[in-house]
Write an enzyme that holds these catalytic residues in place. Structure first.
Site, PDB file in Angstrom:
ATOM      1  CG  ASP A   1     -10.308 -12.966  37.938  1.00 49.44           C
ATOM      2  OD1 ASP A   1      -9.403 -12.174  37.614  1.00 49.44           O
ATOM      3  OD2 ASP A   1     -10.331 -14.158  37.567  1.00 49.44           O
TER       4      ASP A   1
ATOM      5  N   GLY B   1      -6.625 -13.975  28.301  1.00 49.61           N
ATOM      6  CA  GLY B   1      -5.249 -14.055  28.783  1.00 49.61           C
ATOM      7  C   GLY B   1      -4.909 -15.457  29.258  1.00 49.61           C
TER       8      GLY B   1
ATOM      9  NE  ARG C   1     -11.035  -7.105  35.145  1.00 50.62           N
ATOM     10  CZ  ARG C   1     -11.067  -8.425  35.112  1.00 50.62           C
ATOM     11  NH1 ARG C   1     -10.553  -9.136  36.100  1.00 50.62           N
ATOM     12  NH2 ARG C   1     -11.625  -9.047  34.083  1.00 50.62           N
TER      13      ARG C   1
HETATM   14  C1  S3P Z   1      -6.476 -17.341  35.850  1.00 47.17           C
HETATM   15  C2  S3P Z   1      -5.584 -16.625  36.598  1.00 47.17           C
HETATM   16  C3  S3P Z   1      -5.731 -15.212  36.964  1.00 47.17           C
HETATM   17  C4  S3P Z   1      -7.153 -14.700  36.712  1.00 47.17           C
HETATM   18  C5  S3P Z   1      -7.719 -15.199  35.406  1.00 47.17           C
HETATM   19  C6  S3P Z   1      -7.733 -16.720  35.371  1.00 47.17           C
HETATM   20  C7  S3P Z   1      -6.200 -18.751  35.541  1.00 47.17           C
HETATM   21  O1  S3P Z   1      -4.845 -14.437  36.191  1.00 47.17           O
HETATM   22  O2  S3P Z   1      -7.183 -13.301  36.730  1.00 47.17           O
HETATM   23  O3  S3P Z   1      -9.044 -14.739  35.228  1.00 47.17           O
HETATM   24  O4  S3P Z   1      -7.125 -19.474  35.111  1.00 47.17           O
HETATM   25  O5  S3P Z   1      -5.057 -19.183  35.744  1.00 47.17           O
HETATM   26  P1  S3P Z   1      -3.317 -14.211  36.667  1.00 47.17           P
HETATM   27  O6  S3P Z   1      -2.722 -15.520  36.798  1.00 47.17           O
HETATM   28  O7  S3P Z   1      -2.679 -13.414  35.585  1.00 47.17           O
HETATM   29  O8  S3P Z   1      -3.437 -13.453  37.947  1.00 47.17           O
END
Ligand code: S3P
Length: 449
Positions: free
Chosen positions: A326, A101, A357
């Site tokens: 996380d 993501g 989760r």
């Molecule tokens: C991340 C932001 C978080 C986290 C992901 C890494 C990042 O997600 O859960 O593992 O590197 O910006 P969200 O921004 O969707 O909360």
């Protein structure tokens, strides 16, 4: 890497004291950003300690597809020859972000203000995750998105030919959304302003400044107001990636719940926007010494000495959620081995991670004999004390690395072994997990079907 390879069933069983040194890999968030910002700088960025997990390798491949030269020189030792802000070339192939993501959302931001189109794909987990949270603000710059129903991948982004700067209040606490808007703002003229009501990880802000962008952060009644001046020439950097506190969480929590353990986890980032789990563990009674605090690669780091501890359940403050988002899966395992109840509120973002989760942990813990309560935004775990968790279940990991590692850690201290249906996603963020845990004395193995 889209699609999903052959499942790797794994199991963990009650282990003797964990001992030794656990050198966890580089931070995933900073690794993605070093490749993307390196690709948007003019000249050669050098990166050491890069996480070579599949998520980051997919981002490296994507940066090549946009025209940057990305070279691996040795373990964790990489360079990126960037093409400059606005210098991306239109990719000839689909950009496959695999399970990540962060990768897909940040890259969409980085290309959305350049006149080109790119099509993004991902694995079965990523194809379920919402992209509207990123494409909505990117539309304000003038970019267009064509995806599946509900704003899902595969999706084509047509970048804005004449981008305008944007003022955007991020509606969900998300560093990915904030970062996508900032990266898009790089190639828009004038000032792009991002406002976040709850602070989230600040690596993009720190690193954009490090690469020479003009960026200010102001704490106001409205929230954190981040102002970026567009169209800078980013200067290449030497980036030393600190070790990932989210990966460190697994050996740290394993040592806390396996009786007699005493381990050292050196050089772990202590960035205050990332260390909520460690604050929580200390409040639960964890014996963690934060030794040798120092700065490495622009981030505060410390060596963590962790000893097995008797833990008590607590109510985790809601406002801490973003700094440990996380870490709730592994915290819910620790909570199962604590005395009393642990209440985690304000956690609904967990439902749109690599898996839901809350659901994945609730079902797996229940199968292991732990009483769990669940609401849309709440997870409550009724602890059974050290050595009190029955185990003896196979838990579904739903293509989610952190769910897989969490249940394997549970198996190290449960009465009976805990299995996972598929440990293969662990390679997305922590390819050395099995070897590192075995080195500490953990009994984790692959099961032959
Ligand atoms: C991340 C932001 C978080 C986290 C992901 C890494 C990042 O997600 O859960 O593992 O590197 O910006 P969200 O921004 O969707 O909360």
């Amino acid at each position: 890497m889209s699609g999903h390879g052959t499942p790797i069933p794994m199991s963990a069983r009650k282990s003797g004291p964990l001992k030794g040194r656990a050198e966890v890999p580089g931070d995933k968030s900073i690794s993605h950003r070093s490749l993307i910002l390196g690709a948007m700088a003019v000249g050669e960025t050098k990166v050491t300690g890069l996480l070579e997990g599949q998520d980051v390798l997919d981002t490296a491949a994507a940066m090549r597809a946009f025209g940057a030269e990305v070279t691996r020189h040795g373990e964790g030792d990489w360079s990126v020859h960037g093409v400059g802000v606005g210098g991306f070339a239109e990719p000839e192939q689909v950009i496959d972000c695999g399970n990540s993501g962060t990768g897909v959302r940040l890259i969409m931001g980085a290309m959305a203000t350049t006149a080109m189109s790119a099509t993004f794909a991902g694995d079965a987990s990523l194809r379920k995750r919402p992209m509207g949270r990123v494409t909505d603000p990117l539309a304000l710059f003038g970019a267009r998105a064509y995806g599946r129903q509900g704003g899902r991948l595969p999706m084509t982004i047509v970048g804005a030919a004449d981008p305008v700067p944007v003022r955007y209040v991020v509606p969900v606490p998300s560093a990915q959304v904030k970062s996508a808007v900032l990266l898009a703002g790089l190639n828009a003229p004038g000032q792009t302003v991002v406002i976040e009501r709850e602070p989230t990880r600040d690596h993009s802000e720190r690193m954009l400044r490090g690469f020479g962008a003009e960026l200010t952060v102001e704490d106001t009644g409205e929230g954190r107001v981040i102002t970026l001046t567009g169209q800078p020439e980013l200067r290449p950097q030497v980036v030393a990636v600190p070790r990932d506190p989210s990966s460190a969480a697994f050996p740290v929590c394993a040592a806390l719940i396996v009786e007699g353990s005493d381990i050292l986890v050196p050089g772990v980032s202590q960035n205050p926007t990332r260390n909520g789990l460690y604050t929580t563990l200390v409040e639960m009674g964890a014996d963690i010494e934060f030794q040798n605090p120092r700065e490495e690669g622009g981030e505060p780091v410390a060596d963590l000495r962790v000893r097995a501890s008797t833990l008590n359940g607590i109510e985790v403050p809601e406002e801490r959620a973003a700094s440990m988002i996380d870490e709730y899966p592994i915290l819910s395992v620790v909570a199962a081995f604590a005395e009393g109840t642990t209440v985690m509120r304000g956690v609904k973002e967990l439902r749109v991670k690599e898996s839901d989760r809350i659901d994945a942990m609730a079902r797996g813990l229940e199968a292991c004999g732990v009483r769990v309560e669940e609401e849309e935004d709440v997870l409550i775990v009724h602890g059974m004390g050290q050595g009190g968790v029955p185990g003896g279940a196979t838990c579904a990991t739903h293509i989610d690395h952190r769910i897989a590692m969490s249940f394997l850690v549970a198996g190290l201290a449960a009465k009976r072994p805990v299995s996972v249906d598929d440990g293969s996603p662990i390679a997305t963020s922590f390819p050395a997990f099995e070897g590192l845990m075995a080195g500490l004395g953990a009994q984790i193995r692959r099961d032959n079907r």
